[in-house]
Design a protein around this motif. Sequence first.
Motif, PDB file in Angstrom:
ATOM      1  N   GLY A   1     -45.828 -16.244  -1.689  1.00 13.51           N
ATOM      2  CA  GLY A   1     -46.900 -16.705  -2.561  1.00 13.51           C
ATOM      3  C   GLY A   1     -48.098 -15.782  -2.574  1.00 13.51           C
ATOM      4  N   LEU A   2     -48.337 -15.086  -1.461  1.00 14.01           N
ATOM      5  CA  LEU A   2     -49.485 -14.193  -1.332  1.00 14.01           C
ATOM      6  C   LEU A   2     -49.036 -12.908  -0.655  1.00 14.01           C
ATOM      7  N   ASP A   3     -49.385 -11.759  -1.233  1.00 17.22           N
ATOM      8  CA  ASP A   3     -49.109 -10.534  -0.489  1.00 17.22           C
ATOM      9  C   ASP A   3     -50.180 -10.370   0.573  1.00 17.22           C
ATOM     10  N   ALA A   4     -50.079  -9.329   1.385  1.00 16.16           N
ATOM     11  CA  ALA A   4     -50.993  -9.170   2.522  1.00 16.16           C
ATOM     12  C   ALA A   4     -52.445  -9.103   2.092  1.00 16.16           C
ATOM     13  N   ALA A   5     -52.724  -8.330   1.041  1.00 10.13           N
ATOM     14  CA  ALA A   5     -54.107  -8.183   0.595  1.00 10.13           C
ATOM     15  C   ALA A   5     -54.686  -9.520   0.130  1.00 10.13           C
ATOM     16  N   GLN A   6     -53.895 -10.284  -0.596  1.00 11.65           N
ATOM     17  CA  GLN A   6     -54.350 -11.593  -1.063  1.00 11.65           C
ATOM     18  C   GLN A   6     -54.568 -12.544   0.106  1.00 11.65           C
ATOM     19  N   PHE A   7     -53.631 -12.523   1.067  1.00  8.04           N
ATOM     20  CA  PHE A   7     -53.758 -13.406   2.223  1.00  8.04           C
ATOM     21  C   PHE A   7     -55.020 -13.082   3.013  1.00  8.04           C
TER      22      PHE A   7
ATOM     23  N   GLY B   1     -49.099 -27.354   5.453  1.00  9.33           N
ATOM     24  CA  GLY B   1     -49.937 -28.541   5.336  1.00  9.33           C
ATOM     25  C   GLY B   1     -51.372 -28.228   5.716  1.00  9.33           C
ATOM     26  N   LYS B   2     -52.211 -29.232   5.692  1.00  9.45           N
ATOM     27  CA  LYS B   2     -53.634 -29.037   5.967  1.00  9.45           C
ATOM     28  C   LYS B   2     -53.876 -28.514   7.385  1.00  9.45           C
ATOM     29  N   LYS B   3     -53.188 -29.113   8.372  1.00  7.39           N
ATOM     30  CA  LYS B   3     -53.393 -28.679   9.757  1.00  7.39           C
ATOM     31  C   LYS B   3     -52.911 -27.246   9.967  1.00  7.39           C
ATOM     32  N   THR B   4     -51.769 -26.910   9.373  1.00  2.00           N
ATOM     33  CA  THR B   4     -51.264 -25.545   9.503  1.00  2.00           C
ATOM     34  C   THR B   4     -52.207 -24.558   8.835  1.00  2.00           C
ATOM     35  N   ALA B   5     -52.734 -24.937   7.671  1.00  2.00           N
ATOM     36  CA  ALA B   5     -53.668 -24.060   6.965  1.00  2.00           C
ATOM     37  C   ALA B   5     -54.912 -23.802   7.819  1.00  2.00           C
ATOM     38  N   GLU B   6     -55.436 -24.850   8.436  1.00  2.00           N
ATOM     39  CA  GLU B   6     -56.617 -24.692   9.276  1.00  2.00           C
ATOM     40  C   GLU B   6     -56.311 -23.819  10.493  1.00  2.00           C
ATOM     41  N   ARG B   7     -55.117 -24.000  11.072  1.00  2.64           N
ATOM     42  CA  ARG B   7     -54.722 -23.190  12.219  1.00  2.64           C
ATOM     43  C   ARG B   7     -54.594 -21.716  11.817  1.00  2.64           C
ATOM     44  N   LEU B   8     -54.026 -21.470  10.627  1.00  7.33           N
ATOM     45  CA  LEU B   8     -53.883 -20.105  10.138  1.00  7.33           C
ATOM     46  C   LEU B   8     -55.251 -19.438   9.960  1.00  7.33           C
TER      47      LEU B   8
ATOM     48  N   ARG C   1     -62.097 -18.172   3.996  1.00  8.40           N
ATOM     49  CA  ARG C   1     -61.863 -19.478   4.639  1.00  8.40           C
ATOM     50  C   ARG C   1     -61.368 -20.501   3.618  1.00  8.40           C
ATOM     51  N   ASP C   2     -60.467 -20.071   2.756  1.00  7.73           N
ATOM     52  CA  ASP C   2     -59.993 -20.897   1.644  1.00  7.73           C
ATOM     53  C   ASP C   2     -58.716 -21.649   2.031  1.00  7.73           C
ATOM     54  N   ALA C   3     -58.877 -22.777   2.707  1.00 11.89           N
ATOM     55  CA  ALA C   3     -57.721 -23.575   3.133  1.00 11.89           C
ATOM     56  C   ALA C   3     -56.973 -24.147   1.939  1.00 11.89           C
ATOM     57  N   SER C   4     -57.676 -24.437   0.848  1.00 10.12           N
ATOM     58  CA  SER C   4     -57.032 -25.029  -0.326  1.00 10.12           C
ATOM     59  C   SER C   4     -55.993 -24.092  -0.931  1.00 10.12           C
ATOM     60  N   ALA C   5     -56.221 -22.788  -0.814  1.00 10.28           N
ATOM     61  CA  ALA C   5     -55.238 -21.827  -1.332  1.00 10.28           C
ATOM     62  C   ALA C   5     -53.982 -21.831  -0.482  1.00 10.28           C
ATOM     63  N   LEU C   6     -54.123 -22.035   0.822  1.00  8.98           N
ATOM     64  CA  LEU C   6     -52.974 -22.014   1.721  1.00  8.98           C
ATOM     65  C   LEU C   6     -52.119 -23.267   1.583  1.00  8.98           C
TER      66      LEU C   6
ATOM     67  N   VAL D   1     -57.973 -14.534   1.380  1.00  9.93           N
ATOM     68  CA  VAL D   1     -58.015 -15.990   1.566  1.00  9.93           C
ATOM     69  C   VAL D   1     -58.593 -16.329   2.934  1.00  9.93           C
ATOM     70  N   VAL D   2     -58.151 -15.606   3.963  1.00  5.04           N
ATOM     71  CA  VAL D   2     -58.648 -15.854   5.323  1.00  5.04           C
ATOM     72  C   VAL D   2     -60.136 -15.525   5.413  1.00  5.04           C
TER      73      VAL D   2
END
Length: 209
Positions: free
Chosen positions: A92-98, A117-124, A105-110, A101-102
């Motif tokens: 869904g996201l290449d490295a530059a896009q990811f 899920g939400k918890k995994t996105a926050e952990r990432l 701090r865009d959890a909604s994109a993840l 996102v980090v």
Amino acid sequence: MIGRIRGTLVEKTPGQALVECAGLGYEIDIPYTTFFHLPDVDQEVILHTHFAVREDAQSLFGFASKLDRDLFRLLIKVNGVGPKMAVGILSGLDAAQFIRVVEARDASALVKLPGVGKKTAERLLIEMADRIGQLEGQFIPSSADTVAPSDVVSTIGMHGPDPREEAEAALIALGYKPQEASKAVSRIAEEGMSSEELIRLALKNMIPA
């Protein structure tokens, strides 16, 4: 460790490539962002790879860029993120896009990515914020240079009698649930649309550009 393969692309399907090198055929699992950049069959291809060994399986993962491969290696170190989820994230996201996102701090994109899920996105966001510094020195294109999956689906080149089934199968291969794939395609399907058009619009609605 198999870190790089250069050979002839024998077959390619969403999620996997078969590369012949020195008489051996390597089945390589790939994210969609790499699939979109593969050359035509019978052409030379270079993939940066990661070889994973488990008690029950040995898998070879391939990436179009070293940056994507190195990010994959960082992702699978995150608690709860295995190779399958890491491939889904990089589909869904290449490295530059990811990385962007980090940094934002865009959890909604993840959480729009399959299996996240939400918890995994926050952990990432927490764990990768410290780790992406390890990628410093590698070229990270600007947003103007980065091609989103929804913009390059037209290069897939899948043709068949039922574009809707092909589009749903492609989304399922990416990691979406069958019900999600069916609903996403049904929502945008119109008479005469090709599988490429269906996938492009479905992805546009399901993952961040």
